[in-house]
Design a protein around this motif. Sequence first.
Motif, short mmCIF file in Angstrom:
data_model
loop_
_atom_site.label_atom_id
_atom_site.label_comp_id
_atom_site.label_asym_id
_atom_site.label_seq_id
_atom_site.Cartn_x
_atom_site.Cartn_y
_atom_site.Cartn_z
N GLU A 157 -7.53 4.50 -33.27
CA GLU A 157 -7.07 3.49 -34.23
C GLU A 157 -8.04 3.31 -35.37
OE1 GLU A 157 -5.70 -1.18 -34.30
OE2 GLU A 157 -6.17 -0.18 -32.41
N ASN A 158 -9.35 3.38 -35.13
CA ASN A 158 -10.32 3.12 -36.17
C ASN A 158 -10.94 4.40 -36.73
OD1 ASN A 158 -10.08 0.30 -36.00
ND2 ASN A 158 -11.34 0.32 -34.15
N PRO A 183 7.62 6.15 -43.92
CA PRO A 183 7.93 5.78 -42.52
C PRO A 183 9.42 5.73 -42.23
CG PRO A 183 6.14 4.44 -43.34
CD PRO A 183 6.63 5.24 -44.51
N GLU A 227 11.38 7.99 -39.38
CA GLU A 227 12.15 7.36 -38.30
C GLU A 227 13.62 7.77 -38.35
OE1 GLU A 227 11.17 3.32 -39.09
OE2 GLU A 227 9.40 3.32 -37.79
N SER A 247 8.35 9.41 -35.24
CA SER A 247 8.15 7.96 -35.31
C SER A 247 6.75 7.56 -34.88
CB SER A 247 9.18 7.24 -34.42
OG SER A 247 10.49 7.50 -34.86
N VAL A 248 6.18 8.28 -33.94
CA VAL A 248 4.86 7.93 -33.43
C VAL A 248 3.77 8.10 -34.49
CG1 VAL A 248 4.15 10.20 -32.56
CG2 VAL A 248 3.40 8.12 -31.36
N VAL A 286 4.04 7.14 -37.66
CA VAL A 286 4.22 6.20 -38.76
C VAL A 286 2.93 5.45 -39.06
CG1 VAL A 286 5.34 4.04 -39.42
CG2 VAL A 286 6.71 5.94 -38.56
N GLU A 287 2.24 4.96 -38.05
CA GLU A 287 1.01 4.21 -38.29
C GLU A 287 -0.05 5.08 -38.95
OE1 GLU A 287 -0.48 2.21 -34.89
OE2 GLU A 287 1.35 1.06 -34.54
N ASP A 288 -0.14 6.36 -38.54
CA ASP A 288 -1.12 7.27 -39.14
C ASP A 288 -0.79 7.51 -40.61
OD1 ASP A 288 -2.55 7.56 -36.80
OD2 ASP A 288 -1.36 9.26 -36.11
N GLU A 332 0.80 5.41 -42.66
CA GLU A 332 0.45 4.21 -43.41
C GLU A 332 -1.06 4.13 -43.64
OE1 GLU A 332 2.39 2.48 -44.94
OE2 GLU A 332 4.23 1.98 -43.87
N ARG A 333 -1.84 4.49 -42.62
CA ARG A 333 -3.28 4.46 -42.75
C ARG A 333 -3.76 5.49 -43.77
NH1 ARG A 333 -3.98 3.62 -37.77
NH2 ARG A 333 -4.25 5.74 -37.07
N SER A 346 -3.05 4.28 -47.34
CA SER A 346 -3.93 3.21 -47.81
C SER A 346 -5.33 3.71 -48.12
CB SER A 346 -4.01 2.10 -46.75
OG SER A 346 -4.66 2.57 -45.58
#
Length: 281
Positions: A3-4, A60, A64, A77-78, A80-82, A84-85, A88
Motif C-alpha cells: 500500500e505504501n 478505473p 472495471e 478491477s484489482v 484500480v487502486e494502483d 489511482e496512486r 496522483s
Amino acid sequence: MAENEPLDEAGGADLFRALGRQVQVLRERAGLSRRELGDQLGYSEETVFSVERGRRTPQPEFLEAVDRLVDGRGLLSVAVEDVERAKSRSRVRHPAWFLDYARLEKAAVELHFYATLTIPGLLQTESYARAIFTARQPLLGEGEIDERVAARLSRQEILTVWPLPTVSVVIEEAVLRRCIGGALVQQDQLASLLRIGAMRNVHLQVLPLTCEGHAGMEGPFILLTPKGRQPVAYVEVQDVSRLVTDQEQVRILAARYGSIRAQALDPVQSLALIEKVRREL
C-alpha cells in the motif's frame, strides 16, 4: 504492490503498459475486436487501442467495465487502486512555458475556448494530437512527441472529474473541415466531438463560414476561472504564449467571447453540422 510502496513516473508507465496488455489478452480471449469492445462499453476504438498500447492512462471505470464484460474475474478491477496512486504521483511533462496555464486549467471551475485553427487541446483525440505534434516545425523527436501527446491526453480528465467544470467551446467551421492527419483522423476527431458535445457540462457551438464578420477575428483565446480566484485568459500564437491576468483585458476578451457565442449556431445546430461534415469527409 504494497500500500505504501512508492510509484514513480516510470513505474506508473510500466503499470499502464502491463494493464494494457492484460486488456488486450482478455479482449481477444472473449473474441472481441477493439471496435466491438468500445461499442459495448461506450468508448471509441482509438481509446481502446491507446489503453492497450499503454499510451493512455486506463481509467478505473474503464478497467472495471472491461472486467465485467469479458469476465476477467477481478484481474483488472484489482488494479484500480494502483492506477489511482500512479496517476496522483506521476509528473505530466508539459512544456515549461505551458505549466502556469496547465496548473490553472486543472483547478478551473469554468473553461471557455474560442478555436480558429485546430480543435482545442482539451478535446483532441490521440491521433489528431499526434498529427499536430508530428507536423510541428522545427521537428520534434519521437520521444518528445509521445510525451506531449500523453500530457495532452492526461488533461482531458478535467472534463469528467467531479465536481464537473462548466465548459463552453466555439469552433470555427473551417476547423471542422481541415483534415489534420487525413480524413480518417478528422472523422474520428469529429465523432469524439459529438460525444463530448453531448456531455451535460459541455456547451459546444460552431461559428459558421457564412458569418460575415465577428468579434473573434484577432485570433483564438481561452477564458478560465480557477476555483476561488479571479478569471484569467490565455492566448498562444507561433510559440508565444501569454497568461492574461489584468482584469480589464480579461473583461474585454469575455465580452468578445459573448459576442462570438451569440453569432454561432446553437448547440443542437452545431452538433448537426459536425455530423454533416463528418459524413462528407
